[in-house]
Scaffold this active site. Sequence first.
Site, PDB file in Angstrom:
ATOM      1  N   ASP A 169       0.832  -1.193   0.000  1.00  0.00           N
ATOM      2  CA  ASP A 169       0.000   0.000   0.000  1.00  0.00           C
ATOM      3  C   ASP A 169       0.873   1.251   0.000  1.00  0.00           C
ATOM      4  O   ASP A 169       1.892   1.298   0.689  1.00  0.00           O
ATOM      5  CB  ASP A 169      -0.876  -0.033   1.261  1.00  0.00           C
ATOM      6  CG  ASP A 169      -1.826   1.134   1.322  1.00  0.00           C
ATOM      7  OD1 ASP A 169      -2.688   1.220   0.429  1.00  0.00           O
ATOM      8  OD2 ASP A 169      -1.699   1.958   2.251  1.00  0.00           O
ATOM      9  N   GLU A 227       1.133  -0.501  -5.054  1.00  0.00           N
ATOM     10  CA  GLU A 227       0.132   0.529  -5.285  1.00  0.00           C
ATOM     11  C   GLU A 227       0.882   1.838  -5.396  1.00  0.00           C
ATOM     12  O   GLU A 227       1.280   2.421  -4.393  1.00  0.00           O
ATOM     13  CB  GLU A 227      -0.873   0.620  -4.131  1.00  0.00           C
ATOM     14  CG  GLU A 227      -1.933   1.647  -4.436  1.00  0.00           C
ATOM     15  CD  GLU A 227      -2.550   2.324  -3.211  1.00  0.00           C
ATOM     16  OE1 GLU A 227      -3.674   2.800  -3.330  1.00  0.00           O
ATOM     17  OE2 GLU A 227      -1.909   2.399  -2.154  1.00  0.00           O
TER      18      GLU A 227
END
Lengths: 562, 478
Positions: free
Chosen positions: A217, A259
């Site tokens: 993330d 990401e």
Amino acid sequence: MTSTRPVPRRVRRQWFERDPLWHKSATFYEVSVRSFYDSNADGIGDFPGLTEKLEYLEWLGIDCIWLLPFYKSPLRDGGYDISDFYEVHPDYGTVEDFVAFVEAAHSRGIRVIADLVVNHTSSEHPWFREARSSPDSPRRDWYVWSDTDQRYRDARIIFIDTEASNWTWDPVAGAYYWHRFFSHQPDLNYDNPEVQEAILDVMRFWLDVGLDGFRLDAVPYLYEREGTNCENLVETHGYLKRLRTEVDRAYQDRILLAEANQWPADVVDYYGEGDGDECHMCFNFPLMPRMFMALRRQDARPVLEILDSTPDIPEICQWGLFLRNHDELTLEMVTDEERDYMWSEYAKDPMMKLNLGIRRRLAPLLDNGHDEMRLMTAILFSLPGSPVWYYGDELGMGDNVYLGDREGVRTPMQWTGDRNGGFSRADFARLAIPPLMDPVYGFQAVNVEAQLRNPGSMLRWIQRFIALRKQHPVFGRGTYEPLRPANPRIFAHIRRLEEDIVLCVHNLAQSAQAVELDLSEFEGMVPVELLGGAHFPPIGTLPYLLTPGGRGFLWFRLQRPQ
Amino acid sequence: MSGPREQVARGDLAFLDEGTLASFIRERRWFGAKSTEVVGAHVLAAVPLGSSPALCASLVEMRLEVGTHHVYQVLVAVRDAGDDARPGDAIAEGDGWRAYEALDDPDVVVEMLRMMRGGATVAAGEARVEFRALPGLPQEIAPPKELTRVASGDQSNSLVVLDGELVVKAYRRLEAGPNPEVEMLKFLEAHGFRNIPALAGWYAYSGPPLDATLGLAYHFIADAEGGWGLALQDLETGGDFFQRHAEYLGEVCGQMHCVLASDEQDPDFAPEPTSTETLALLAATLDDQVGQLFEQIQAREDLAQAVAPVAGRGEEIRERLRELSKVEAIGRKIRAHGDLHLGQVLWTGSDWVVLDFEGEPTRPLPERRRKRSPLRDAAGMLRSLSYAAAVADTRGIAGAGAWEAASRAAFREGYLHATAATGLLPAGRAAMDKLLAFFELEKAMYELRYELGHRPDWVPVAVRSMERLLDRAWEAAP
Ligand SMILES: Nc1ncnc2c1ncn2[C@@H]1O[C@H](COP(=O)(O)OP(=O)(O)O)[C@@H](O)[C@H]1O
């Protein structure tokens, strides 16, 4: 070295043929444990529930499940605010339940990757509690502190709807702390070698248990440097290389999926250098809004252009392609003008906007148009990359814009037309997130049970389509060669892997179109339609004429004459 | 000097030309992709197992059309060309040597059984082959007087019998994960089920590119007759064997299911509740397959006459599948045999023995290990009884219908008797009949597809059998 924590139990058996490139031909499925299936009637989805539903995912043809964060967390940001990296959130079960789940998934031929939040922790993480307690705390330096909120002013604010600054004053610490996301998510200080080690430990722990990789993330924001926008810094890449080195050294066939919501030229840096020494996969964020734009404009150019400006990536790497995910449809990587266009077309109600994006699911974005959903899926599946499917979109599930933040696109999976949509046996009032009940998208109208019975349903179609893609490794591994016909409403391209050649033609217009394709290179070959097997006329010297219907598509294998 | 003998004994197969290897494998009965183009062969791993004769277990990749492959087990041995013993099919021959597939070589089989006896683990780099003994293995492994091949029913494995006592079965096509057969036999034996051959040992590979069971050894059931042959004999001679023994066959199958469902502690075997989707997912898959099957039927002009009786009935089948899949109660899911039919049972003269627990070999391994309703096995056996009757029918033998009805009823009786009050089956006769009919239809489709693909001569039988199934209202089952 492996993790310093004792490993609870490892997944026992090796269910996969070794294949360091498995991610290149996989179909991923993104799922929120919380919203999938509740096995113990407490109103919240859990790991035993997800395990029960594996037969559904296996039937669907999923190769890899991507789990949203399941760690201990106050859940103020859907679990992206972790307060203990080594514990499963009690709502979802135990670490033992988690291992049983991974084992069950593997034995069905399904791999599992999970979100790992490396950039920050929850402000309730013991590390942060210690850090703020005293300037002399050994953890103080695990976070980024400052006496002023005037440093790193070139860094943009991402959650513009809720945050005014990337600095928040902490009265306990008597200092400002740095956070790129919510103020309850202090950024870790990667300049501190102890932090670097701590996160490596977390990674080893879950890989030791048996996880097949991580979706990392918010990777662009690990380091801060004055005078920069604090994104994509060379130090950040350096740390990712370290993670990768450790994965390659001690594990097999595990992947890192980044990401990095960045422009194409910056995203590709996350694959690393040379043969690829950082992440195996990156999401293609810039592509997705342009697909929606192309559809609304009935014009292939936005897609063609973004693909033209997407650099080549190393052989072992792969794009993660998606239409929708658990976040808002982000419009960070578009121009201001494009964003206004997207907002005006896809977020007519201001409730639908969030930060720089649109918080809606696939079906409502496309006005529940089944041809549109299929066309968008076909384009997605035709492109170089691995599709990442968002749970529920295979049914055409809707969203609930009245739920706060991004909860509206995380409503319970709709299994049946019965109580709570078959998601949970708990009382409705106990459900963590209420299921959709509106007449168009609610569970009475849209559910797995009903769609399984209907051969023409979205669900049955997607299942066949995933199977079709799987039969042709060219989709995961082949070249991408755009055809650029004169008719701008047509998006057509060739995929090629050795002798396997596929022609994909998509009509973005609402009406039938004629298109002439220059296929002279393939003269003499016979296009065989992939879904039905019909043989089309052989390719001659003249341009090849096709007439796809409105929002229709045609996929062919080009076969050598017998 | 180092020739192929020394190389094989070291686990080095570089002397085997890949083209030669590819054509050797392509011509084996167990090669599973006969209709596909082979691009090439490649030795993925070779673990040396012995030196007299020089022997190694190898994993060979057969590269098929773009991007796909199969992995096969080949036991490669080398003897001097002048050696009197010339067992097995030759893979390649050279100056003074002969390389061959070694499972037909008694010396090799004995060596492998001895390695099981000794619990040997042989490593070569990252690759490893483990041999393990189970209680059924004799203490002393004597060289056999006779080594015979048994035809593999599935054509996907190789079986040899030593002196009518021990069977060694080698899996050819390998898939990642443990083969269910060893797992099932071990479990059944440990939980007291006697109607199976006693397991004697197994050997398995781990390392690149996959972990897999390579083979196993178990007791040969001497002087036994196969269920399929007995059924045909019954039909041809108007015999009453099944009238007398089908009920007991049903009981044995039922007992097998009870045992398989008896351990809640073992996650690989613990029975599970059947979820609401289980049947709906299967029904959806079958629904699509009906479409494909009938397209395939339509396309077979050569068989137009044979398929005529069912050619137009696709919609009817879909309709019926939809109807049958609407059952309220499904019962529990358990590990089951997976490919139960008359060809998998032997009659010893006093008892039935169930064989071959590897599931339907055409299905991927994870699917073969899946827990399912035990009624799927029962339906498989019922279907097999009907299939035998259909064979008789197409040969113009009278009385097939009565034989079919009687043996099915008897089997069913025995099966239900053995499983009564276990909670395995759905409550209520209606639900059970529906489920059985559903699984029989699944099986009938599988049969027709199989015959179309592999044995065109048998298509009329599959068609006849399907026709009879469709014409019989499911309420009236059996
Ligand atoms: N233990 C045994 N005793 C007697 N015959 C056997 C035994 N095992 C196998 N056979 C014979 O060999 C045939 C094939 O065995 P099986 O286990 O079904 O192998 P496959 O899975 O390759 O078909 C059986 O149908 C049976 O006739």
